[in-house]
Design an enzyme around this catalytic site. Structure first.
Site, PDB file in Angstrom:
ATOM      1  N   ARG A 128      11.043 -14.223   6.698  1.00 22.87           N
ATOM      2  CA  ARG A 128      10.631 -13.188   5.731  1.00 22.87           C
ATOM      3  C   ARG A 128      11.772 -12.189   5.461  1.00 22.87           C
ATOM      4  O   ARG A 128      11.559 -10.986   5.371  1.00 22.87           O
ATOM      5  CB  ARG A 128       9.364 -12.466   6.217  1.00 22.87           C
ATOM      6  CG  ARG A 128       8.124 -13.331   6.097  1.00 22.87           C
ATOM      7  CD  ARG A 128       6.897 -12.607   6.595  1.00 22.87           C
ATOM      8  NE  ARG A 128       6.976 -12.356   8.025  1.00 22.87           N
ATOM      9  CZ  ARG A 128       6.309 -11.410   8.671  1.00 22.87           C
ATOM     10  NH1 ARG A 128       5.511 -10.600   8.002  1.00 22.87           N
ATOM     11  NH2 ARG A 128       6.434 -11.267   9.970  1.00 22.87           N
ATOM     12  N   LEU A 137      13.395 -11.670   2.781  1.00 21.90           N
ATOM     13  CA  LEU A 137      13.264 -10.954   1.509  1.00 21.90           C
ATOM     14  C   LEU A 137      12.322  -9.760   1.668  1.00 21.90           C
ATOM     15  O   LEU A 137      12.599  -8.662   1.191  1.00 21.90           O
ATOM     16  CB  LEU A 137      12.756 -11.894   0.410  1.00 21.90           C
ATOM     17  CG  LEU A 137      12.589 -11.253  -0.967  1.00 21.90           C
ATOM     18  CD1 LEU A 137      13.920 -10.712  -1.487  1.00 21.90           C
ATOM     19  CD2 LEU A 137      11.996 -12.237  -1.974  1.00 21.90           C
ATOM     20  N   GLY A 192     -16.369  -0.985   6.372  1.00 23.47           N
ATOM     21  CA  GLY A 192     -16.162  -1.621   7.673  1.00 23.47           C
ATOM     22  C   GLY A 192     -14.944  -1.150   8.427  1.00 23.47           C
ATOM     23  O   GLY A 192     -15.047  -0.678   9.549  1.00 23.47           O
ATOM     24  N   SER A 193     -13.758  -1.268   7.810  1.00 23.58           N
ATOM     25  CA  SER A 193     -12.570  -0.956   8.596  1.00 23.58           C
ATOM     26  C   SER A 193     -12.184   0.510   8.434  1.00 23.58           C
ATOM     27  O   SER A 193     -12.402   1.116   7.389  1.00 23.58           O
ATOM     28  CB  SER A 193     -11.403  -1.853   8.183  1.00 23.58           C
ATOM     29  OG  SER A 193     -11.125  -1.679   6.823  1.00 23.58           O
ATOM     30  N   GLU A 203     -13.603  -1.873  13.112  1.00 23.92           N
ATOM     31  CA  GLU A 203     -12.760  -3.083  13.057  1.00 23.92           C
ATOM     32  C   GLU A 203     -11.365  -2.891  13.659  1.00 23.92           C
ATOM     33  O   GLU A 203     -10.414  -3.571  13.263  1.00 23.92           O
ATOM     34  CB  GLU A 203     -12.649  -3.621  11.616  1.00 23.92           C
ATOM     35  CG  GLU A 203     -13.995  -3.958  10.989  1.00 23.92           C
ATOM     36  CD  GLU A 203     -13.912  -4.539   9.580  1.00 23.92           C
ATOM     37  OE1 GLU A 203     -12.861  -5.076   9.199  1.00 23.92           O
ATOM     38  OE2 GLU A 203     -14.918  -4.447   8.857  1.00 23.92           O
ATOM     39  N   HIS A 248     -20.277  -7.720   0.734  1.00 20.38           N
ATOM     40  CA  HIS A 248     -19.285  -6.885   0.039  1.00 20.38           C
ATOM     41  C   HIS A 248     -18.333  -7.765  -0.751  1.00 20.38           C
ATOM     42  O   HIS A 248     -17.914  -8.816  -0.281  1.00 20.38           O
ATOM     43  CB  HIS A 248     -18.498  -6.045   1.045  1.00 20.38           C
ATOM     44  CG  HIS A 248     -17.262  -5.445   0.462  1.00 20.38           C
ATOM     45  ND1 HIS A 248     -17.315  -4.417  -0.453  1.00 20.38           N
ATOM     46  CD2 HIS A 248     -15.961  -5.753   0.597  1.00 20.38           C
ATOM     47  CE1 HIS A 248     -16.079  -4.121  -0.828  1.00 20.38           C
ATOM     48  NE2 HIS A 248     -15.239  -4.911  -0.205  1.00 20.38           N
ATOM     49  N   CYS A 255     -14.801  -7.304  -3.383  1.00 25.05           N
ATOM     50  CA  CYS A 255     -13.867  -6.334  -3.931  1.00 25.05           C
ATOM     51  C   CYS A 255     -13.976  -6.429  -5.442  1.00 25.05           C
ATOM     52  O   CYS A 255     -15.035  -6.733  -5.960  1.00 25.05           O
ATOM     53  CB  CYS A 255     -12.466  -6.618  -3.433  1.00 25.05           C
ATOM     54  SG  CYS A 255     -12.402  -6.709  -1.641  1.00 25.05           S
ATOM     55  N   HIS A 279      -7.649   2.345  -3.029  1.00 24.18           N
ATOM     56  CA  HIS A 279      -6.309   1.795  -3.223  1.00 24.18           C
ATOM     57  C   HIS A 279      -5.279   2.896  -3.427  1.00 24.18           C
ATOM     58  O   HIS A 279      -4.088   2.630  -3.438  1.00 24.18           O
ATOM     59  CB  HIS A 279      -6.301   0.839  -4.413  1.00 24.18           C
ATOM     60  CG  HIS A 279      -7.246  -0.303  -4.223  1.00 24.18           C
ATOM     61  ND1 HIS A 279      -6.990  -1.312  -3.319  1.00 24.18           N
ATOM     62  CD2 HIS A 279      -8.441  -0.583  -4.760  1.00 24.18           C
ATOM     63  CE1 HIS A 279      -7.998  -2.157  -3.335  1.00 24.18           C
ATOM     64  NE2 HIS A 279      -8.897  -1.745  -4.202  1.00 24.18           N
ATOM     65  N   CYS A 325     -13.906  -0.247  -0.830  1.00 25.51           N
ATOM     66  CA  CYS A 325     -13.515  -1.328   0.083  1.00 25.51           C
ATOM     67  C   CYS A 325     -13.251  -0.715   1.456  1.00 25.51           C
ATOM     68  O   CYS A 325     -13.475   0.485   1.658  1.00 25.51           O
ATOM     69  CB  CYS A 325     -12.270  -2.027  -0.470  1.00 25.51           C
ATOM     70  SG  CYS A 325     -11.873  -3.581   0.354  1.00 25.51           S
TER      71      CYS A 325
HETATM   72  N1  GLN Z   1     -15.053  -5.326   6.088  1.00 29.64           N
HETATM   73  C1  GLN Z   1     -13.746  -5.466   5.548  1.00 29.64           C
HETATM   74  C2  GLN Z   1     -13.006  -4.140   5.660  1.00 29.64           C
HETATM   75  O1  GLN Z   1     -13.645  -3.140   5.611  1.00 29.64           O
HETATM   76  C3  GLN Z   1     -13.783  -5.896   4.106  1.00 29.64           C
HETATM   77  C4  GLN Z   1     -12.419  -6.121   3.544  1.00 29.64           C
HETATM   78  C5  GLN Z   1     -12.370  -6.726   2.158  1.00 29.64           C
HETATM   79  O2  GLN Z   1     -13.268  -6.603   1.370  1.00 29.64           O
HETATM   80  N2  GLN Z   1     -11.306  -7.395   1.816  1.00 29.64           N
HETATM   81  O3  GLN Z   1     -11.807  -4.096   5.763  1.00 29.64           O
HETATM   82 ZN    ZN Z   2     -13.209  -5.134  -0.438  1.00 29.87          ZN
END
Ligand code: GLN
Ligand code: ZN
Length: 764
Positions: A16, A18, A437-438, A489, A646, A648, A699, A731
């Site tokens: 990796r 680059l 979740g995370s 998580e 869930h 995205c 994001h 997310c």
């Molecule tokens: N449960 C995951 C998190 O919260 C969901 C991640 C995702 O949607 N890509 O990170």
């Molecule tokens: Zn998500």
């Protein structure tokens, strides 16, 4: 005539390099010259590797500092106005890809959008066009890289993104503007480029038009006739290989064979039937590029069959032996994987091994199979061992799968009934709040994981660390006033890898990185055998978290379709079958969580829509087995166990029926950035279950205000019934920092409270 060729090689480098160079450059720790030197060095290594492996012709201009579609946009001068003031080329390029930070006296600049490259897990930068868009040849990259390869003594074939695919992949904000209207302005740029490549000594040019593997309207299809007639005439000495991949060309095949180009590439892995069809129609002297080696997966090619097919084709016309598509989607070097089980390893081929296969097939066609008999015999023996290996087959899994019946896909009662049972058990307020979740994967968390890997931290110490993190997260969530909590998580590196490591049938590479976008790489697991769960995978973490609070803690699982889509999947049985095996394993986990008194379980399926085939005619079949797999996993839940899912970002409009068929009690989706636009699909469909439209765009590092999120909630309540609504971020929060997450979630909870007050006032 037969030659060994390639459509494209991975760019990131074996280690990796680059990625690392880009990150150093972006952090200001390295100069542009240093970055460009690394890039040059990588190109050189890649060309030399391919030549030494026995390729007659190597691809050039497939290399990119970020993305080949972005390179094309820059090359034809399609740079939106907001970037035009940036005078430094590299800075402009990376700002288009990643956006620009706001500086004093200068506002931030939004990056171009990014989206999936066909049905791969690679993401390209979406070009932006407008009605008055002009084009010019603004970069000599293809010519420079052709010269670079030639100077190294390689016979090189420049690779270009075709003009029709390029325009089709772009977007325009103007109503009634079809980017294809711009073709007449774009084609002259390609004509000039082809002339310059011819003048530089190129014999062939590869023009990629993967859009041909999708359903095309008449307008796009007829454009091929016009455009390629002009391109072929632009530089008569330059031979054009029109390359389409990722699937069948369908009814367009005969027509494409009549174009005045010199060759056509066929993906014979995804659509093997195309060979016979093409051989029937091909005109003398026309070259067929045979994509016989799977460019998108990790399995060794059946060389006997490939040589056989290639030899047959070579009796009719000129052939080029090739991978099915660019090797961009394959990991680089299997030889580096010393820790893989040797029994599994011998079934695999990464990019470097794949070009060896290509060379071998070409050699066998030219010299007769006897010339490479030992290699072919060795290949045959390895494939036989794979076919007969007990590692790929678990009789218990097969027996169980055979007994799955339709009843196992259904929850005991319909959602309306379940809802009552869940309300009674959970006693949640209106507009319940939760997260996806995370929580932040801080340096501390990453360091601890690394320390465990290196042995600096014992297993017990590491677990104690994770438990402390979880406990802090629970305490903070209670303080923040969230209604349904998560454990955070912290123990997971990746949402697929975590489960794969706990399942039979999965193998993991040390360095099998594949570019996802820009400097980001992923290391997908390899599913080589029947999937079975060794034991509970998440129960302990959830139980620990639940023991610390009286509020409900959500169990957190990755769904079967997502585990499948983000892995390299065995090719010796249908994907649907593998997916059902994973579903059974997830089902057992749901059952165990339920038995441990976990009242809310989330099964993430962010990849469900991504898995859609390129051709609409194949959607129904895919959606049926994908939805069934989710239902098989969730169907074991009692009425009073609340199942969440869930996704995205997702265009829901055309798959709404399948989303509803999942029959999750609650679905959380990304919708903050689009200002709840996506909810239209749910309203129109009269979606019956509960929904958490994201109100917090995770994001961005920006902390949204209560007012903003409340505004989004008001929008949502205008579209859906308040009883249906949950309040959550877009997310997971793993990429954010606690300094951002804490105030944002506090504001989100406050927004939910405002929504509740409004509801009460209305007498709800
Ligand atoms: N449960 C995951 C998190 O919260 C969901 C991640 C995702 O949607 N890509 O990170
Ligand atoms: Zn998500």
């Amino acid at each position: 005539m037969t030659s060994a060729t390639n459509l494209g090689f991975p760019r990131v480098g074996r280690n990796r390099e680059l990625k690392r160079a880009l990150e150093r450059f972006w952090a200001g720790r390295e100069t542009a010259d240093q970055l460009l030197a690394t890039a040059r060095q990588l190109r050189r290594e890649h060309w030399e590797t391919q030549r030494e492996a026995g390729l007659d012709v190597v691809p050039c201009n497939g290399f990119s500092l970020y993305d080949h579609v972005l390179d094309t946009a820059v090359m034809v001068g399609a740079v939106p106005d907001r970037f035009a003031t940036i005078s430094n080329d590299l800075e402009r390029y990376f700002t288009m890809a990643r956006g620009g930070r706001a500086l004093i006296g200068r506002p931030g600049v939004a990056a171009l959008e990014m989206t999936k490259w066909f049905d791969t897990n690679y993401h390209y930068i979406v070009p932006e066009f407008h009605r008055d868009q002009g084009f010019r040849l603004a970069s000599s990259k293809p010519i420079d890289e052709f010269r670079e390869a030639t100077d190294l003594g390689c016979r090189a074939r420049p690779v270009l993104v075709g003009p029709i695919t390029f325009l089709r992949l772009g977007k325009t904000e103007e109503p009634d503007h079809d980017p294809l209207d711009l073709l007449s302005r774009l084609v002259p740029v390609y004509e000039e480029l082809l002339r310059r490549l011819a003048a530089a000594g190129a014999e062939w040019v590869q023009i990629d038009e993967p859009i041909l593997a999708t359903d095309l309207d008449d307008r796009t299809l007829t454009a091929f006739d016009r455009v390629y007639e002009r391109l072929a005439a632009a530089a008569p000495s330059l031979k054009i290989l029109l390359a389409a991949y990722f699937g069948t060309l369908g009814p367009a095949l005969p027509r494409l064979l009549k174009l005045p180009v010199a060759g056509l590439h066929l993906d014979l892995v995804r659509a093997p039937e195309q060979l016979d069809a093409a051989l029937k129609e091909v005109r003398p002297g026309f070259a067929l590029s045979l994509g016989l080696v799977d460019g998108r997966n990790v399995w060794r090619t059946d060389l006997t069959a490939a040589v056989d097919r290639a030899s047959r084709a070579a009796r009719t016309t000129d052939v080029m032996i090739a991978p099915s598509c660019s090797l961009l989607h394959a990991p680089i070097d299997l030889d580096a994987e010393t820790k893989l089980d040797p029994a599994v390893r011998e079934w695999l081929a990464f990019a470097e091994q794949k070009i060896e296969e290509v060379a071998l097939i070409a050699w066998a066609v030219k010299e007769g199979p006897a010339a490479v008999e030992d290699r072919i015999a060795e290949n045959r023996a390895a494939l036989k061992r794979r076919a007969e290996s007990p590692l790929t087959r678990d009789p218990a899994v097969r027996e169980r799968l055979a007994k799955v019946d339709a009843g196992m896909l259904d929850r005991p009662s319909p959602h309306a009934e379940r809802r009552k049972a869940q309300r009674a058990r959970l006693s949640l307020p209106a507009f319940p709040t939760t997260t996806i979740g995370s929580f932040p994967q801080t340096d501390e968390v990453r360091k601890a994981r690394a320390a465990r890997k290196s042995g600096d931290l014992s297993e017990t110490e590491y677990e104690a660390f994770l438990k402390r993190q979880t406990a802090e997260a629970i305490r903070w969530q209670e303080e923040a006033g969230l209604d349904v909590l998560v454990h955070g998580e912290f123990e997971r590196n990746d949402m697929v890898e975590y489960f794969g490591e706990r399942l039979e049938g999965f193998a993991f590479t040390a360095d099998g990185w594949v570019q996802s976008y820009g400097s980001r790489c992923v290391k997908p697991p390899i599913i080589f055998g029947d999937v079975a769960r060794r034991g509970p995978m998440t129960v302990e973490w959830t139980r620990h978290a639940q023991s610390l609070t009286s509020r409900p803690v959500k169990g957190m699982l990755t769904g079967p379709v997502t585990i499948l889509e983000w892995s390299f999947v065995r090719d010796d049985q249908p994907r649907a079958e593998t997916c059902r095996q994973i579903a059974l394993a997830v089902r057992d986990e749901v059952a165990d969580l339920q038995a441990a008194d976990v009242a809310v379980i989330q099964i993430d399926e962010p990849a469900l829509r991504e898995g859609l085939p390129l051709r609409k005619s194949q959607w129904a079949e895919y959606l049926t087995w994908a939805v069934d797999a989710f239902r098989l996993a969730a169907g074991v839940a009692r009425d009073d166990t609340q199942i969440h899912t869930h996704m995205c970002y997702c265009e829901f409009n055309d798959v709404m029926e399948s989303i509803a068929a999942l029959d999750a009690d609650v679905i959380s989706i990304e919708s903050a950035r689009s200002g709840m636009e996506l909810l239209g699909a749910f309203r129109e469909f009269e979606y019956p279950n509960e929904i958490g439209p994201g109100v917090y765009d995770i994001h961005s590092p920006r902390v949204p205000t209560r007012e903003e999120m409340d505004g989004l909630l008001q929008k949502a309540t205008a579209v859906l019934s308040p009883e249906q609504l949950w309040v959550n971020p877009d997310c997971g929060l793993k990429t954010r920092r606690w300094e951002e997450v804490k105030p944002a979630v506090a504001a989100m909870v406050a927004a939910a409270k405002s929504a509740r007050q409004r509801l009460e006032k209305k007498g709800g």
